[in-house]
Enzyme design. Sequence first.
Site, PDB file in Angstrom:
ATOM      1  CG  ASP A  61      -0.339   0.066   2.540  1.00  0.00           C
ATOM      2  OD1 ASP A  61       0.878  -0.221   2.640  1.00  0.00           O
ATOM      3  OD2 ASP A  61      -1.029   0.390   3.522  1.00  0.00           O
ATOM      4  CE1 TYR A  63       7.563   3.794   0.863  1.00  0.00           C
ATOM      5  CE2 TYR A  63       7.148   5.187  -1.048  1.00  0.00           C
ATOM      6  CZ  TYR A  63       7.861   4.168  -0.436  1.00  0.00           C
ATOM      7  OH  TYR A  63       8.858   3.524  -1.119  1.00  0.00           O
ATOM      8  CG  PHE A  74       7.893  -0.131  -3.692  1.00  0.00           C
ATOM      9  CD1 PHE A  74       8.020  -0.415  -2.342  1.00  0.00           C
ATOM     10  CD2 PHE A  74       7.291  -1.078  -4.511  1.00  0.00           C
ATOM     11  CE1 PHE A  74       7.561  -1.613  -1.809  1.00  0.00           C
ATOM     12  CE2 PHE A  74       6.834  -2.280  -3.995  1.00  0.00           C
ATOM     13  CZ  PHE A  74       6.975  -2.544  -2.641  1.00  0.00           C
ATOM     14  CG  HIS A 183       7.215  -5.075   1.597  1.00  0.00           C
ATOM     15  ND1 HIS A 183       7.835  -3.932   2.026  1.00  0.00           N
ATOM     16  CD2 HIS A 183       6.116  -4.686   0.901  1.00  0.00           C
ATOM     17  CE1 HIS A 183       7.134  -2.880   1.621  1.00  0.00           C
ATOM     18  NE2 HIS A 183       6.091  -3.310   0.932  1.00  0.00           N
TER      19      HIS A 183
END
Length: 222
Positions: A61, A63, A74, A183
């Site tokens: 999801d 930031y 990202f 991740h």
Amino acid sequence: MALLKTWKPLKTLFKNPYYKKVIKDINRNRKIKDIYPRKQDVFRAFKVREEDLKVIILGQDPYHTPEVANGLAFSSSLGIPPSLRNIFKELEIEYRTPIMHKALENPELFWGNNLVEQGVLLLNTALTVEKGKPLSHKDLWKPITSTLIKYLKKDFPDVVWLLLGNKAKEMAEDVTYRVSTTHPSPLSAHRGFIGSNCFSQVNNLLSKLSKQEIQWIPNNNF
């Protein structure tokens, strides 16, 4: 939304009652809460042209800190968040090339627009988040992003997927061409992401498919 009209699933999605309710609820909450990214950036990932699509990077999801999320998984509009820092670290390891200062000053161009122009879809499994509350909107978005991912799997069978984290793996584990790692967040990056050579693996699959490889680190760092 004009730039997104070519994407068939979005045309249908924007008419869906559930989608309309989710967006209405999120926009109402924007009046009393900080929600990221901005409204105009929620579907920014789909500004990749369908005919250019080669790679899908699936994350978790956006930031959840102010002014950082920009609608591209990202990517960052301000500074280098920890997950992106680990992505840069892995790129430097794989390609033995330092991420230069000008890329660090504008990560949105380096990890964002640069990849979009090469046909990389930077998608999260949840498209919005509340300030300071990671995964706060994951249940809202799951029916929507699940539908989008099903479409992508069906209509783009020869696209290479880079699945970063368990949420991504759960939603796209059955794709034909995939690379999976943990991740890149500080909590899990050293349990599989760092040292994975995941970007080189993606390019190896593209090469086998007779597609142009992604230039993950542009000459002179853009």
